[in-house]
Design a protein around this motif. Structure first.
Motif, PDB file in Angstrom:
ATOM      1  N   ASN A  69     -17.006  24.548  29.205  1.00  0.00           N
ATOM      2  CA  ASN A  69     -18.579  24.701  29.125  1.00  0.00           C
ATOM      3  C   ASN A  69     -18.858  23.280  28.451  1.00  0.00           C
ATOM      4  OD1 ASN A  69     -21.126  24.635  28.804  1.00  0.00           O
ATOM      5  ND2 ASN A  69     -21.306  26.702  28.723  1.00  0.00           N
ATOM      6  N   PRO A  70     -19.434  22.192  29.486  1.00  0.00           N
ATOM      7  CA  PRO A  70     -19.978  20.870  29.267  1.00  0.00           C
ATOM      8  C   PRO A  70     -20.643  20.800  27.796  1.00  0.00           C
ATOM      9  CG  PRO A  70     -21.202  21.696  31.060  1.00  0.00           C
ATOM     10  CD  PRO A  70     -20.152  22.713  30.818  1.00  0.00           C
ATOM     11  N   SER A  71     -21.625  21.967  27.539  1.00  0.00           N
ATOM     12  CA  SER A  71     -22.317  21.936  26.366  1.00  0.00           C
ATOM     13  C   SER A  71     -21.578  22.082  25.155  1.00  0.00           C
ATOM     14  CB  SER A  71     -23.522  23.075  26.565  1.00  0.00           C
ATOM     15  OG  SER A  71     -22.714  24.251  26.446  1.00  0.00           O
ATOM     16  N   ASN A  72     -20.213  22.530  25.223  1.00  0.00           N
ATOM     17  CA  ASN A  72     -19.406  22.793  24.075  1.00  0.00           C
ATOM     18  C   ASN A  72     -18.669  21.610  24.226  1.00  0.00           C
ATOM     19  OD1 ASN A  72     -20.892  25.193  23.420  1.00  0.00           O
ATOM     20  ND2 ASN A  72     -19.192  26.197  24.828  1.00  0.00           N
ATOM     21  N   GLU A  73     -18.335  20.876  25.114  1.00  0.00           N
ATOM     22  CA  GLU A  73     -17.358  20.008  25.111  1.00  0.00           C
ATOM     23  C   GLU A  73     -17.123  19.012  23.961  1.00  0.00           C
ATOM     24  OE1 GLU A  73     -15.092  16.451  28.061  1.00  0.00           O
ATOM     25  OE2 GLU A  73     -16.894  17.774  28.626  1.00  0.00           O
ATOM     26  N   LEU A  74     -18.408  18.473  23.580  1.00  0.00           N
ATOM     27  CA  LEU A  74     -18.350  17.499  22.417  1.00  0.00           C
ATOM     28  C   LEU A  74     -17.968  18.093  21.134  1.00  0.00           C
ATOM     29  CD1 LEU A  74     -19.417  14.924  21.385  1.00  0.00           C
ATOM     30  CD2 LEU A  74     -21.597  15.627  21.133  1.00  0.00           C
ATOM     31  N   LEU A  75     -18.652  19.272  20.981  1.00  0.00           N
ATOM     32  CA  LEU A  75     -18.013  19.996  19.580  1.00  0.00           C
ATOM     33  C   LEU A  75     -16.720  20.242  19.607  1.00  0.00           C
ATOM     34  CD1 LEU A  75     -21.221  22.417  19.289  1.00  0.00           C
ATOM     35  CD2 LEU A  75     -20.832  20.279  18.206  1.00  0.00           C
ATOM     36  N   ASN A  76     -16.033  20.348  20.853  1.00  0.00           N
ATOM     37  CA  ASN A  76     -14.858  21.002  20.798  1.00  0.00           C
ATOM     38  C   ASN A  76     -13.521  19.561  20.415  1.00  0.00           C
ATOM     39  OD1 ASN A  76     -14.975  23.649  21.186  1.00  0.00           O
ATOM     40  ND2 ASN A  76     -14.707  23.215  23.692  1.00  0.00           N
ATOM     41  N   ARG A  77     -14.439  18.167  20.831  1.00  0.00           N
ATOM     42  CA  ARG A  77     -14.026  16.999  20.692  1.00  0.00           C
ATOM     43  C   ARG A  77     -13.662  16.697  19.166  1.00  0.00           C
ATOM     44  NH1 ARG A  77     -14.312  12.610  25.570  1.00  0.00           N
ATOM     45  NH2 ARG A  77     -14.111  14.252  27.319  1.00  0.00           N
ATOM     46  N   ILE A  78     -14.804  16.993  18.771  1.00  0.00           N
ATOM     47  CA  ILE A  78     -15.009  16.686  17.270  1.00  0.00           C
ATOM     48  C   ILE A  78     -14.084  17.785  16.438  1.00  0.00           C
ATOM     49  CG2 ILE A  78     -16.708  17.062  15.303  1.00  0.00           C
ATOM     50  CD1 ILE A  78     -18.826  16.028  17.177  1.00  0.00           C
ATOM     51  N   ASN A  79     -13.889  18.833  16.512  1.00  0.00           N
ATOM     52  CA  ASN A  79     -13.354  19.787  15.926  1.00  0.00           C
ATOM     53  C   ASN A  79     -11.663  19.215  16.110  1.00  0.00           C
ATOM     54  OD1 ASN A  79     -15.479  21.148  15.046  1.00  0.00           O
ATOM     55  ND2 ASN A  79     -15.470  22.493  16.761  1.00  0.00           N
ATOM     56  N   GLU A  80     -11.411  19.041  17.310  1.00  0.00           N
ATOM     57  CA  GLU A  80      -9.774  18.722  17.512  1.00  0.00           C
ATOM     58  C   GLU A  80      -9.504  17.392  16.798  1.00  0.00           C
ATOM     59  OE1 GLU A  80      -9.585  18.278  21.619  1.00  0.00           O
ATOM     60  OE2 GLU A  80      -9.684  20.582  21.889  1.00  0.00           O
ATOM     61  N   ARG A  81     -10.334  16.360  16.561  1.00  0.00           N
ATOM     62  CA  ARG A  81     -10.190  15.040  16.151  1.00  0.00           C
ATOM     63  C   ARG A  81     -10.561  15.112  14.639  1.00  0.00           C
ATOM     64  NH1 ARG A  81     -11.015  14.703  21.449  1.00  0.00           N
ATOM     65  NH2 ARG A  81      -9.846  13.305  22.688  1.00  0.00           N
ATOM     66  N   TYR A  82     -11.247  15.728  14.183  1.00  0.00           N
ATOM     67  CA  TYR A  82     -11.920  15.753  12.678  1.00  0.00           C
ATOM     68  C   TYR A  82     -10.743  15.277  11.546  1.00  0.00           C
ATOM     69  CZ  TYR A  82     -14.991  16.445   8.811  1.00  0.00           C
ATOM     70  OH  TYR A  82     -15.943  16.390   7.543  1.00  0.00           O
ATOM     71  N   SER A  83      -9.864  16.160  11.465  1.00  0.00           N
ATOM     72  CA  SER A  83      -8.660  15.568  10.415  1.00  0.00           C
ATOM     73  C   SER A  83      -8.373  14.372  10.466  1.00  0.00           C
ATOM     74  CB  SER A  83      -7.765  16.624  10.656  1.00  0.00           C
ATOM     75  OG  SER A  83      -6.957  16.615  11.762  1.00  0.00           O
ATOM     76  N   HIS A  84      -8.151  13.648  11.686  1.00  0.00           N
ATOM     77  CA  HIS A  84      -7.825  12.098  11.733  1.00  0.00           C
ATOM     78  C   HIS A  84      -8.933  11.223  11.622  1.00  0.00           C
ATOM     79  CE1 HIS A  84      -3.894  14.120  12.823  1.00  0.00           C
ATOM     80  NE2 HIS A  84      -4.607  14.504  13.875  1.00  0.00           N
ATOM     81  N   MET A  85     -10.067  11.378  11.256  1.00  0.00           N
ATOM     82  CA  MET A  85     -11.079  10.699  11.328  1.00  0.00           C
ATOM     83  C   MET A  85     -11.322  10.080   9.885  1.00  0.00           C
ATOM     84  SD  MET A  85     -14.309  12.756  13.319  1.00  0.00           S
ATOM     85  CE  MET A  85     -14.254  13.137  14.910  1.00  0.00           C
ATOM     86  N   SER A  86     -11.980   8.754  10.029  1.00  0.00           N
ATOM     87  CA  SER A  86     -12.147   8.002   8.961  1.00  0.00           C
ATOM     88  C   SER A  86     -13.464   8.796   8.174  1.00  0.00           C
ATOM     89  CB  SER A  86     -12.468   6.552   9.179  1.00  0.00           C
ATOM     90  OG  SER A  86     -13.711   6.311   9.901  1.00  0.00           O
ATOM     91  N   LYS A  87     -13.743   8.351   6.820  1.00  0.00           N
ATOM     92  CA  LYS A  87     -14.847   8.655   6.190  1.00  0.00           C
ATOM     93  C   LYS A  87     -16.233   8.663   6.909  1.00  0.00           C
ATOM     94  CE  LYS A  87     -16.980   8.483   1.501  1.00  0.00           C
ATOM     95  NZ  LYS A  87     -16.997   7.791   0.315  1.00  0.00           N
ATOM     96  N   GLY A  88     -16.201   7.399   7.457  1.00  0.00           N
ATOM     97  CA  GLY A  88     -17.651   7.382   8.190  1.00  0.00           C
ATOM     98  C   GLY A  88     -17.657   8.188   9.368  1.00  0.00           C
ATOM     99  N   GLN A  89     -16.286   8.107   9.962  1.00  0.00           N
ATOM    100  CA  GLN A  89     -16.427   9.084  11.308  1.00  0.00           C
ATOM    101  C   GLN A  89     -16.879  10.483  10.827  1.00  0.00           C
ATOM    102  OE1 GLN A  89     -12.763   7.864  12.846  1.00  0.00           O
ATOM    103  NE2 GLN A  89     -13.670   6.281  14.239  1.00  0.00           N
ATOM    104  N   LYS A  90     -16.154  11.069  10.049  1.00  0.00           N
ATOM    105  CA  LYS A  90     -16.382  12.461   9.468  1.00  0.00           C
ATOM    106  C   LYS A  90     -17.929  12.648   9.057  1.00  0.00           C
ATOM    107  CE  LYS A  90     -11.936  13.531   7.798  1.00  0.00           C
ATOM    108  NZ  LYS A  90     -11.054  13.940   6.637  1.00  0.00           N
TER     109      LYS A  90
END
Length: 309
Positions: A2-23
């Motif tokens: 679902n395109p309305s959930n795609e952004l949230l899915n991407r955030i969740n998938e990449r969150y553990s590898h993000m910098s402090k500012g990105q988090k």
């Protein structure tokens, strides 16, 4: 997905590898996506307390080609989820009070341009063919889409003698007006976020009786397309105080013109009859000024010489 959930899915998938500012950006967007959607990269950075370049890198981190593509994904997330108060708040946040006229007209022009670039010409032609061959034409639009449905029905009635505009305040009334719909008929459903459940039910009812279903809506992912055999997509902006429906109206205008061109003789005959009726019953003469000056008369789109008596 679902395109309305795609952004949230991407955030969740990449969150553990993000910098402090990105988090920090992820947290802000997840909690305030209805506000973030209208912020520039610079303003989003200031709201979170990071630099503009961090915001741009964040969009790339999520797999988007740039901030505009990321913002479009935000729009998909927000679309259809805001209540009226939230819509008013975000509108005030993105429009300069001194440039309201300019901002709104530019935004409307952009929606028409995007619709022209993305609308499916083949779907448009299929819609024309379905309408021309239908035994009965039903048109439905609820709430802010009701004027669009009424406008379409007004001009369709000049072209066809089998047009039914569904007037309703409840689902039961819709079904009563559609009780005779069959596989020989077509229904045209007009709906934009926040989508009308009554319109959706009307399309489902028609589909269950094997009628053709044409939709005029904002996205291929619109629930209105669940039952349609032909989708006409027009860009809209429901995330504002007033629903912007200029692009859908332009598509309706195009349908009307195309149908008139395919049925020129019938339309000309109808208009000639109407001209006679309007003259006989003084429909326009009593409340419209025809004389431009002593020598010219403007009448039904034509300038005619007025003879001196």
């Amino acid at each position: 997905m679902n395109p309305s959930n795609e952004l949230l899915n991407r955030i969740n998938e990449r969150y553990s590898h993000m910098s402090k500012g990105q988090k920090a950006l992820s947290t802000y967007i997840t909690d305030n996506y209805d506000k973030a959607v209208f912020l520039t990269a610079d303003k989003l950075g200031k709201a979170v307390g990071v630099s503009e370049s961090t915001v741009v890198r964040y969009a790339a981190c999520l797999g988007y080609r740039g901030y505009p593509e990321f913002q479009k994904a935000l729009e998909e997330l927000v679309l259809g989820k805001l209540n009226s108060i939230q819509r008013m708040e975000v509108t005030y946040g993105r429009i300069n009070q001194s440039k309201v006229l300019e901002s709104v007209l530019q935004s409307d022009a952009e929606k028409i341009k995007r619709t022209l670039e993305e609308i499916n010409q083949e779907a448009f032609e299929i819609a024309l063919d379905i309408i021309l061959n239908a035994e009965h034409i039903y048109i439905v639009g609820i709430r802010s889409c009701a004027p669009l449905a009424s406008f379409m029905a007004f001009y369709f009635n000049l072209i066809f003698d089998n047009v039914h505009l569904l007037h309703t305040t409840s689902s039961s009334e819709i079904f009563e007006q559609m009780v005779r719909i069959s596989e020989r008929d077509v229904i045209i459903g007009i709906s934009f976020p926040r989508y009308s459940m009554r319109t959706l039910k009307a399309l489902e009812f028609a589909n269950n009786r094997n009628a053709k279903v044409i939709t005029l809506t904002d996205s291929v992912h619109s629930p209105m397309n669940l039952y349609s055999s032909c989708n006409l997509i027009a860009k809209s902006d429901m995330i504002s105080i007033v629903d912007s429906l200029v692009a859908p109206l332009s598509v309706i205008n195009a349908l009307i013109v195309a149908l008139c061109m395919k049925k020129q003789d019938e339309v000309a005959g109808t208009l000639e009859t109407l001209e006679e009726i309007w003259d006989e019953y003084q429909v326009y003469e009593s409340d419209e000024i025809d004389y431009v000056d002593d020598h010219l008369k403007m009448r039904y789109g034509k300038v005619e010489e007025v003879q001196d008596e």
